[in-house]
Write an enzyme that holds these catalytic residues in place. Structure first.
Site, PDB file in Angstrom:
ATOM      1  N   CYS A  36       0.806  -1.230   0.000  1.00  0.00           N
ATOM      2  CA  CYS A  36       0.000   0.000   0.000  1.00  0.00           C
ATOM      3  C   CYS A  36       0.837   1.277   0.000  1.00  0.00           C
ATOM      4  CB  CYS A  36      -0.939   0.008   1.197  1.00  0.00           C
ATOM      5  SG  CYS A  36      -2.138  -1.328   1.186  1.00  0.00           S
ATOM      6  N   HIS A  76      -3.423   6.939   3.603  1.00  0.00           N
ATOM      7  CA  HIS A  76      -3.876   5.738   2.916  1.00  0.00           C
ATOM      8  C   HIS A  76      -5.313   5.465   3.355  1.00  0.00           C
ATOM      9  CE1 HIS A  76      -4.355   1.779   1.399  1.00  0.00           C
ATOM     10  NE2 HIS A  76      -4.201   1.174   2.559  1.00  0.00           N
ATOM     11  N   ASN A  93     -10.726   1.043  -0.330  1.00  0.00           N
ATOM     12  CA  ASN A  93      -9.264   0.923  -0.222  1.00  0.00           C
ATOM     13  C   ASN A  93      -8.732   0.485  -1.582  1.00  0.00           C
ATOM     14  OD1 ASN A  93      -6.629   0.044   0.227  1.00  0.00           O
ATOM     15  ND2 ASN A  93      -7.076  -0.837   2.222  1.00  0.00           N
TER      16      ASN A  93
END
Length: 325
Positions: free
Chosen positions: A114, A252, A282
């Site tokens: 990520c 994030h 996400n």
């Protein structure tokens, strides 16, 4: 734009899926997935869309914003948690999709799950500063919808969406970058198959069983709760800033619930945090650059603003960039 960041862009698949639609598809009571995940809608690829077409669209948007032609790029970094295929790297396909001729640029992949976009940005800025490249193109394109555990963990699967974002990096002072890794929680967030760990030919059933995403949320929470504030303090110290000076935080988009905890844990005003998690889900490595591009286009950070890009990733790692606009 801060020095060195010439342009940003993002792209989304055409199909938008609400949690209400997914509840009906999975025969769950209405409101189940949104209540559990916090995500109201996300985008998933369909038809002819794929990771390369999505990433190329984001790259074109970033190049347009920068006023740079594809021929003006001499370093292409694919910054994604999941590649297009195991071998070769994904980045050469972006070169081809953008019409960058053979030999014009170097192209390779950066995978910090990520946090791939932040790690690749730091590498691109260093390459430009060292004179190894004049302009670099960083692309994060993720198709999270391919390996989601809808049967085993539908509330986890509902967190994720597909998307892509990109940035053009040129000369200028690069941002302050910091990453720290806590491998004690390595198994808490993973797709076990696809690499050398499991031999598909010898263990096809084991390979299939590990081909879906799996996450231990409580284990990830414990690591984050124990170490994340200290990491942020270290990043701020490296930048020479205090938390009160920060004008905007671009995190994030792990989950709406995770962002709410981060806001409380760090003591941040909600209006200073870019939160697109409820509407996009996400998007793995594409989350941070998508949120950054949206914030830039909405004019949420003006000249002189201090911006933090923050995130966590499987591994487990914390990462951040400190930008002075």
């Amino acid at each position: 734009m801060p020095p060195g960041l010439l342009g940003t862009g993002h792209a989304l698949p055409a199909a938008r899926h609400t949690s209400a639609e997914l509840d009906a598809r999975l025969s769950l009571p209405p409101g189940t997935l949104e209540a559990r995940s916090g995500v109201a809608a996300r985008y998933h690829v369909s038809g002819d869309e794929d990771q390369i077409s999505l990433g190329a669209a984001a790259a074109r948007a970033a190049l347009d914003a920068a006023g740079v032609a594809p021929s003006g790029i001499d370093l292409v970094l694919s910054a994604s948690g999941i590649p297009y295929q195991t071998l070769p790297a994904t980045a050469p396909l972006y070169m081809r999709a953008l019409g960058i001729e053979d030999g014009r640029a170097a192209a390779y992949d950066v995978n910090a799950t990520c946090l791939s976009f932040l790690a690749a940005w730091d590498m691109a800025a260093r390459a430009v500063a060292a004179g190894e490249a004049k302009r670099a193109l960083v692309i994060s394109s993720e198709i999270a919808s391919r390996a989601l555990p809808w049967e085993a963990q539908p509330d986890v699967a509902a967190l994720f969406g597909d998307g892509a974002a990109a940035a053009v990096i040129g000369p200028g002072e690069g941002p302050r970058f910091l990453m720290r890794t806590y491998p004690s929680a390595y198994e808490s967030c993973e797709i076990g198959a696809g690499g050398t760990r499991i031999d598909y030919h010898a263990e096809p059933e084991t390979f299939a069983a590990h081909s879906r995403f799996a996450m231990d949320g409580p284990a990830l929470f414990r690591v984050t709760a124990r170490h994340f504030r200290g990491f942020v303090d270290a990043l701020l110290a490296k930048a020479g800033w205090s938390l009160d000076e920060i004008d905007l935080v671009v995190p994030h988009q792990a989950s709406p619930h995770a962002l709410e905890h981060m806001v409380r844990h760090l003591g941040l005003p909600e209006e200073r945090v870019v939160d697109i998690s409820r509407t996009h889900g996400n998007q793995i490595a594409a989350s941070i650059p998508t949120a950054l591009d949206i914030a830039i286009r909405e004019g949420r950070a003006g000249e002189g603003a201090k911006v933090l890009l923050l995130g966590t990733s499987a591994g487990v790692s914390f990462g951040g960039l400190a930008l002075a606009l």
